[in-house]
Design a protein around this motif. Structure first.
Motif, PDB file in Angstrom:
ATOM      1  N   UNK A 102      21.394 -61.566 -42.320  1.00 22.48           N
ATOM      2  CA  UNK A 102      21.481 -62.762 -41.477  1.00 22.48           C
ATOM      3  C   UNK A 102      20.833 -62.506 -40.127  1.00 22.48           C
ATOM      4  N   UNK A 103      21.130 -61.366 -39.526  1.00 19.04           N
ATOM      5  CA  UNK A 103      20.542 -61.034 -38.225  1.00 19.04           C
ATOM      6  C   UNK A 103      19.033 -60.866 -38.316  1.00 19.04           C
ATOM      7  N   UNK A 104      18.573 -60.179 -39.346  1.00 21.06           N
ATOM      8  CA  UNK A 104      17.136 -59.970 -39.529  1.00 21.06           C
ATOM      9  C   UNK A 104      16.419 -61.311 -39.636  1.00 21.06           C
ATOM     10  N   UNK A 105      16.999 -62.209 -40.410  1.00 22.01           N
ATOM     11  CA  UNK A 105      16.368 -63.503 -40.660  1.00 22.01           C
ATOM     12  C   UNK A 105      16.386 -64.380 -39.411  1.00 22.01           C
ATOM     13  N   UNK A 106      17.529 -64.420 -38.726  1.00 18.93           N
ATOM     14  CA  UNK A 106      17.673 -65.324 -37.586  1.00 18.93           C
ATOM     15  C   UNK A 106      17.012 -64.794 -36.316  1.00 18.93           C
ATOM     16  N   UNK A 107      17.135 -63.517 -36.073  1.00 14.18           N
ATOM     17  CA  UNK A 107      16.709 -62.977 -34.783  1.00 14.18           C
ATOM     18  C   UNK A 107      15.213 -62.742 -34.687  1.00 14.18           C
ATOM     19  N   UNK A 108      14.558 -62.441 -35.806  1.00 14.48           N
ATOM     20  CA  UNK A 108      13.139 -62.098 -35.704  1.00 14.48           C
ATOM     21  C   UNK A 108      12.283 -62.628 -36.840  1.00 14.48           C
TER      22      UNK A 108
END
Length: 442
Positions: free
Chosen positions: A235-241
């Motif tokens: 989720x972080x990989x997809x949303x943040x960058x």
């Protein structure tokens, strides 16, 4: 009824929690604002893929690195001071980023944003046991995460609109002003505990090393760490960058459609957060099984999209986004492990340990994906297109490695946790055995 019980679930409890959650929503807005400005950041800082990834990596390094110190400080100083202090740091960070014209200056700004963000969520979770009864906490943990994710909508819609209409500096200064509001909420409305409740001894003179050691000795803390590590990092990989560039440049999705897909994370959190919270409260002995189901679904969806001949159809991308987004509510299960396996005076520290997991995995993955994209471009030669579908296939496939590491960590720590529970008289049977037994009894 004791003084402690009298204040649980009161109107004051909801005011305190509401103000803290609003501060968390604002923190998520600050966190995700750079992810939707990736293409503009490339132009402003003349950045390559690996340099662009470095902005998110710096923020994630700071966030993950501060989780344990923040958890300890929350147990020592209380949530109110940490929420307010975090908001002030984010004001400074977004103000610096608004004025930045070089990579170095921009990284300093993201450093402060990451530090302020790191202080918020753990503090909000730490408030719950002081103000609410135990049966409400699993659901409130989910709702906290769900409301916080609305911050993604603020960064996706009004922030992007400001960015395109008024430019970089004005857009980021508006985010700095939003964090001023978060600081005011912390000062005016957030309270660590009801006035009638004495400060717990564990909060008065804790020793950092002892708090951390006690939290890590609990197998449930380690299980929570690996659960968070594995469910949340995608989720972080997809949303943040990398989500937006992957959709637009890799999959050929129109920017408006990509923004709509990114906004689905909020909708999925609203729908699935309460469901996961209810399942966690009703079946506390099957929390890890629920997490494994979510992880398997995410892995399967990524495999289908990455190995699809050509660009994946839109309906498959929708399924992928839904699967990844469910990882957010599922990651909250890790905090429930921390709460139920640790004594009240150590919940902040244990929560901080758990919260390191998903962000540690994300920062490694974000950086490696950027590095792989750069290596592929160099191999293709100068002038080659930066974000191609084949390049993204190789780069995004790296996610399967931290998934595998996290699953192994979950299995090992769950075995230890269940052995500890068995020694205390609670036997957790394998799921298939328990289901067969229930069928026989019915």
């Amino acid at each position: 009824m004791t003084a402690a019980k009298a204040h649980l679930d009161s109107m004051r409890s909801w005011w305190v929690w509401g103000a803290a959650v609003a501060a968390y929503l604002i923190a998520v807005t600050q966190r995700t604002s750079f992810g939707v400005a990736g293409l503009e950041a490339t132009e402003r800082f003349n950045a390559t893929a690996s340099i662009l990834a470095t902005f998110s990596v710096v923020q994630l390094v700071v966030y993950a690195g501060l989780q344990i110190p923040v958890g300890i400080l929350v147990d020592r100083w209380g949530p109110r001071a940490m929420i307010t202090g975090g908001a002030v740091l984010m004001v400074v960070g977004q103000g610096l980023l608004a004025m930045a014209e070089s990579v170095g200056a921009g990284l300093v700004g993201r450093f402060f944003v990451g530090a302020g963000d790191a202080m918020t969520f753990v503090s909000v979770i730490r408030l719950l046991p002081a103000w609410f009864s135990s049966y409400r906490i699993p659901m409130l943990t989910q709702v906290t995460g769900m409301i916080g994710q609305l911050g993604q909508l603020l960064s996706l819609i009004p922030f992007v609109a400001l960015l395109h209409r008024w430019g970089w500096s004005s857009a980021y200064l508006s985010l700095a002003a939003l964090s001023v509001l978060a600081a005011a909420l912390g000062i005016l409305l957030v309270r660590d505990r009801p006035r009638a409740i004495a400060r717990p001894p564990a909060l008065a003179t804790p020793k950092s090393g002892a708090l951390l050691a006690a939290a890590w000795r609990e197998p449930g803390t380690r299980l929570g760490f690996w659960t968070h590590f594995t469910t949340q990092f995608t989720t972080n990989v997809f949303l943040l960058t990398w989500g937006y560039p992957f959709l637009v440049s890799g999959q050929g999705v129109a920017p408006a459609t990509a923004s709509l897909l990114m906004s689905m994370f909020v909708v999925v959190a609203i729908v699935f957060g309460p469901l996961v919270g209810a399942a966690t409260a009703r079946y506390p002995l099957r929390r890890s099984t629920l997490a494994f189901g979510v992880i398997g679904t995410i892995a399967a969806c990524w495999a289908v999209v990455l190995f699809w001949p050509g660009g994946a159809p839109l309906w498959m991308l929708v399924i992928l986004v839904i699967a990844i987004a469910v990882g957010g509510p599922a990651s909250m299960i890790g905090f429930d492990f921390a709460r139920t396996f640790n004594r009240p005076g150590n919940i902040g520290t244990a929560t901080g340990v758990v919260n390191v997991g998903g962000f540690l995995a994300a920062l490694i993955t974000v950086y490696v994906i950027g590095l792989i994209l750069d290596l592929i471009q160099r191999a293709a030669g100068e002038g080659a297109e930066l974000y191609t579908l084949d390049a993204f296939r190789w780069a995004m496939s790296f996610q399967f490695i931290p998934m595998a590491v996290g699953v192994i960590g979950m299995l090992l720590s769950r075995r230890t946790a269940r052995a500890r529970m068995a020694s205390n008289g609670t036997i957790v049977q394998p799921l298939l055995v328990a289901l067969a037994r229930r069928r026989r009894q019915s």
